[in-house]
Motif scaffolding. Structure first.
Motif, PDB file in Angstrom:
ATOM      1  N   ASN A  63      37.977  15.334  85.386  1.00  0.00           N
ATOM      2  CA  ASN A  63      36.910  16.098  86.036  1.00  0.00           C
ATOM      3  C   ASN A  63      37.007  17.549  85.601  1.00  0.00           C
ATOM      4  OD1 ASN A  63      37.639  13.998  88.581  1.00  0.00           O
ATOM      5  ND2 ASN A  63      35.493  14.218  88.064  1.00  0.00           N
ATOM      6  N   VAL A  64      35.893  18.106  85.125  1.00  0.00           N
ATOM      7  CA  VAL A  64      35.815  19.519  84.777  1.00  0.00           C
ATOM      8  C   VAL A  64      34.828  20.169  85.736  1.00  0.00           C
ATOM      9  CG1 VAL A  64      35.256  21.203  82.997  1.00  0.00           C
ATOM     10  CG2 VAL A  64      36.305  19.021  82.360  1.00  0.00           C
ATOM     11  N   VAL A  65      35.290  21.128  86.518  1.00  0.00           N
ATOM     12  CA  VAL A  65      34.433  21.771  87.519  1.00  0.00           C
ATOM     13  C   VAL A  65      33.532  22.788  86.816  1.00  0.00           C
ATOM     14  CG1 VAL A  65      34.381  23.069  89.666  1.00  0.00           C
ATOM     15  CG2 VAL A  65      36.292  21.507  89.204  1.00  0.00           C
ATOM     16  N   PRO A  66      32.220  22.672  86.956  1.00  0.00           N
ATOM     17  CA  PRO A  66      31.317  23.639  86.325  1.00  0.00           C
ATOM     18  C   PRO A  66      31.331  24.969  87.051  1.00  0.00           C
ATOM     19  CG  PRO A  66      30.055  22.048  87.607  1.00  0.00           C
ATOM     20  CD  PRO A  66      31.488  21.607  87.656  1.00  0.00           C
ATOM     21  N   PRO A  67      30.829  26.024  86.419  1.00  0.00           N
ATOM     22  CA  PRO A  67      30.808  27.345  87.065  1.00  0.00           C
ATOM     23  C   PRO A  67      30.011  27.327  88.365  1.00  0.00           C
ATOM     24  CG  PRO A  67      30.320  27.520  84.712  1.00  0.00           C
ATOM     25  CD  PRO A  67      30.299  26.056  85.046  1.00  0.00           C
ATOM     26  N   GLY A  68      30.440  28.198  89.282  1.00  0.00           N
ATOM     27  CA  GLY A  68      29.676  28.381  90.500  1.00  0.00           C
ATOM     28  C   GLY A  68      30.023  27.459  91.641  1.00  0.00           C
ATOM     29  N   ARG A  69      31.049  26.626  91.498  1.00  0.00           N
ATOM     30  CA  ARG A  69      31.434  25.727  92.592  1.00  0.00           C
ATOM     31  C   ARG A  69      32.396  26.448  93.543  1.00  0.00           C
ATOM     32  NH1 ARG A  69      27.113  22.915  91.715  1.00  0.00           N
ATOM     33  NH2 ARG A  69      27.099  21.892  89.692  1.00  0.00           N
ATOM     34  N   ALA A  70      32.763  25.756  94.604  1.00  0.00           N
ATOM     35  CA  ALA A  70      33.671  26.338  95.590  1.00  0.00           C
ATOM     36  C   ALA A  70      34.990  26.734  94.931  1.00  0.00           C
ATOM     37  CB  ALA A  70      33.921  25.343  96.719  1.00  0.00           C
ATOM     38  N   ALA A  71      35.546  27.846  95.377  1.00  0.00           N
ATOM     39  CA  ALA A  71      36.747  28.388  94.743  1.00  0.00           C
ATOM     40  C   ALA A  71      37.926  27.430  94.816  1.00  0.00           C
ATOM     41  CB  ALA A  71      37.117  29.722  95.385  1.00  0.00           C
ATOM     42  N   GLU A  72      37.955  26.578  95.854  1.00  0.00           N
ATOM     43  CA  GLU A  72      39.075  25.642  96.000  1.00  0.00           C
ATOM     44  C   GLU A  72      38.936  24.383  95.152  1.00  0.00           C
ATOM     45  OE1 GLU A  72      36.222  24.950  99.502  1.00  0.00           O
ATOM     46  OE2 GLU A  72      37.030  26.633  98.338  1.00  0.00           O
ATOM     47  N   SER A  73      37.840  24.243  94.416  1.00  0.00           N
ATOM     48  CA  SER A  73      37.647  23.078  93.543  1.00  0.00           C
ATOM     49  C   SER A  73      38.733  23.034  92.473  1.00  0.00           C
ATOM     50  CB  SER A  73      36.271  23.121  92.880  1.00  0.00           C
ATOM     51  OG  SER A  73      35.245  23.115  93.850  1.00  0.00           O
ATOM     52  N   LYS A  74      39.041  21.833  92.007  1.00  0.00           N
ATOM     53  CA  LYS A  74      40.111  21.654  91.026  1.00  0.00           C
ATOM     54  C   LYS A  74      39.638  20.805  89.844  1.00  0.00           C
ATOM     55  CE  LYS A  74      43.461  23.330  93.775  1.00  0.00           C
ATOM     56  NZ  LYS A  74      44.319  24.488  93.473  1.00  0.00           N
ATOM     57  N   HIS A  75      39.953  21.254  88.625  1.00  0.00           N
ATOM     58  CA  HIS A  75      39.854  20.362  87.478  1.00  0.00           C
ATOM     59  C   HIS A  75      40.908  19.263  87.655  1.00  0.00           C
ATOM     60  CE1 HIS A  75      37.523  23.532  85.591  1.00  0.00           C
ATOM     61  NE2 HIS A  75      38.563  24.348  85.534  1.00  0.00           N
ATOM     62  N   LYS A  76      40.650  18.086  87.072  1.00  0.00           N
ATOM     63  CA  LYS A  76      41.607  16.987  87.196  1.00  0.00           C
ATOM     64  C   LYS A  76      41.930  16.390  85.831  1.00  0.00           C
ATOM     65  CE  LYS A  76      40.156  15.849  91.874  1.00  0.00           C
ATOM     66  NZ  LYS A  76      39.146  16.938  91.924  1.00  0.00           N
ATOM     67  N   ILE A  77      43.222  16.267  85.564  1.00  0.00           N
ATOM     68  CA  ILE A  77      43.725  15.554  84.393  1.00  0.00           C
ATOM     69  C   ILE A  77      44.487  14.343  84.911  1.00  0.00           C
ATOM     70  CG2 ILE A  77      45.222  15.675  82.361  1.00  0.00           C
ATOM     71  CD1 ILE A  77      44.787  18.722  82.371  1.00  0.00           C
ATOM     72  N   PHE A  78      44.227  13.172  84.334  1.00  0.00           N
ATOM     73  CA  PHE A  78      44.924  11.961  84.766  1.00  0.00           C
ATOM     74  C   PHE A  78      45.941  11.524  83.712  1.00  0.00           C
ATOM     75  CE2 PHE A  78      42.165  11.602  88.306  1.00  0.00           C
ATOM     76  CZ  PHE A  78      42.729  10.672  89.171  1.00  0.00           C
ATOM     77  N   MET A  79      46.997  10.887  84.197  1.00  0.00           N
ATOM     78  CA  MET A  79      48.083  10.394  83.350  1.00  0.00           C
ATOM     79  C   MET A  79      48.330   8.919  83.631  1.00  0.00           C
ATOM     80  SD  MET A  79      52.157  11.313  83.670  1.00  0.00           S
ATOM     81  CE  MET A  79      51.867  13.057  83.483  1.00  0.00           C
ATOM     82  N   ASN A  80      48.620   8.175  82.566  1.00  0.00           N
ATOM     83  CA  ASN A  80      49.074   6.788  82.696  1.00  0.00           C
ATOM     84  C   ASN A  80      50.382   6.657  81.928  1.00  0.00           C
ATOM     85  OD1 ASN A  80      48.810   3.740  81.255  1.00  0.00           O
ATOM     86  ND2 ASN A  80      48.376   3.824  83.438  1.00  0.00           N
TER      87      ASN A  80
END
Length: 304
Positions: A63-80
């Motif tokens: 998940n890549v958070v686009p500009p202008g979202r809530a400050a607490e939003s987080k990008h997500k990288i997943f691992m297997n």
């Protein structure tokens, strides 16, 4: 001392990967990612003992958070991360591979906007107790979410369902940049913490039979979902109905249309994923014939 090498995946490793995959997938309820296209191999690391691949791990920006979202939003990288059967408790092996993955995760984090933080997530099926222990107890990851995979037999009858009068579920291929951007804006409205992002939308659209189905009201999108084929299974994803249009039969109409579409394409099974504590969604999916399958447990750590 074991002669072990850990490095990025290469084309010549395909045979060793196939042998490892066969052994790992012979077990029940093991979540094993395939390496994907060559452009992704810089995110795939393997541990070898001699010519034998004994462990493999890989990363994906999810998940890549686009500009202008809530400050607490987080990008997500997943691992297997997976080892050969019987090596799941080999901490020296796991730690060696994990350290390479963590370094690469920080490199990927550096490509994402510093406007938001980034978390590194991992998920394994409930039966994979050794991996839960490794990430939770050994590495100190925190609980993130639990999900069910639901299955629907498309050979069973599919009840017709229509939304309220004046609304209709129709196919929307999203074949222009403007249509994709508009869709992503709506999707981020529903899930501001886990926006899909353009990269993943384009990735989904590459799957066979991909399409979206929407319900519009006076030109406005009231609800939507996406559907495509993976191997011999139909996948349903991103089911949402916007707040002003809820409780008007829209979600059930979308699901009925999606199931009928997959059946018309010759598929016999459909599948979707839902949070285990989302009782309203579980009730909806069961009402159209879905049955509960495996549970996936996810954990996360902050990358900063």
């Amino acid at each position: 001392m074991v002669n072990r090498r850990i490095r990025q995946f290469e084309q010549g490793d395909m045979e060793a990967l196939g042998e490892m995959y066969a052994l790992v997938s012979a077990q029940e309820d093991v979540l094993f990612w395939w390496v994907g296209d060559e452009e992704n191999w810089e995110n795939v690391f393997c541990a070898f003992e001699g010519d034998k691949m004994v462990a493999k791990g890989q990363l994906q920006i999810f998940n890549v958070v686009p500009p202008g979202r809530a400050a607490e939003s987080k990008h997500k990288i997943f691992m297997n991360l997976k080892t050969l059967p019987g090596r799941e408790k080999d901490l020296e092996l796991l730690d060696g591979l994990y350290s390479r993955l963590l370094k690469r995760a920080h490199e990927l984090r550096g490509t994402l906007s510093r406007e938001y933080g980034t978390i590194l997530c991992t998920g394994n099926y409930a039966a994979e107790e050794s991996y839960h222990t490794y990430f939770d107890k050994h590495l100190g990851y925190l609980p993130y979410s639990r999900l069910y995979t639901l299955h629907r037999d498309l050979n069973e009858p599919i009840a017709a369902a229509e939304p309220d009068s004046g609304l209709e579920a129709v196919f929307a291929p999203l074949d222009s940049p403007e249509q994709r951007e508009a869709y992503l804006e709506l999707e981020a409205e529903i899930w501001p913490d886990t926006p899909l992002g353009m990269e993943r939308l384009l990735e989904y659209q590459e799957h066979p039979l991909w399409t979206s189905i929407v319900v519009r009201d006076a030109g406005q999108v009231a609800g939507s979902l996406m559907v495509w084929q993976e191997e011999q299974t139909g996948i349903i994803e991103d089911v949402f109905v916007r707040e002003p249009w809820r409780r008007r039969g829209i979600a059930k109409a979308l699901l009925s249309r999606a199931l009928s579409y997959l059946k018309e394409q010759g598929l016999e099974q459909a599948q979707l994923v839902v949070l285990t504590d989302n009782e309203s969604a579980l009730s909806l999916y069961k009402s159209v014939g879905f049955q509960t399958g495996r549970q996936e447990i996810r954990y996360y750590t902050e990358l900063g």
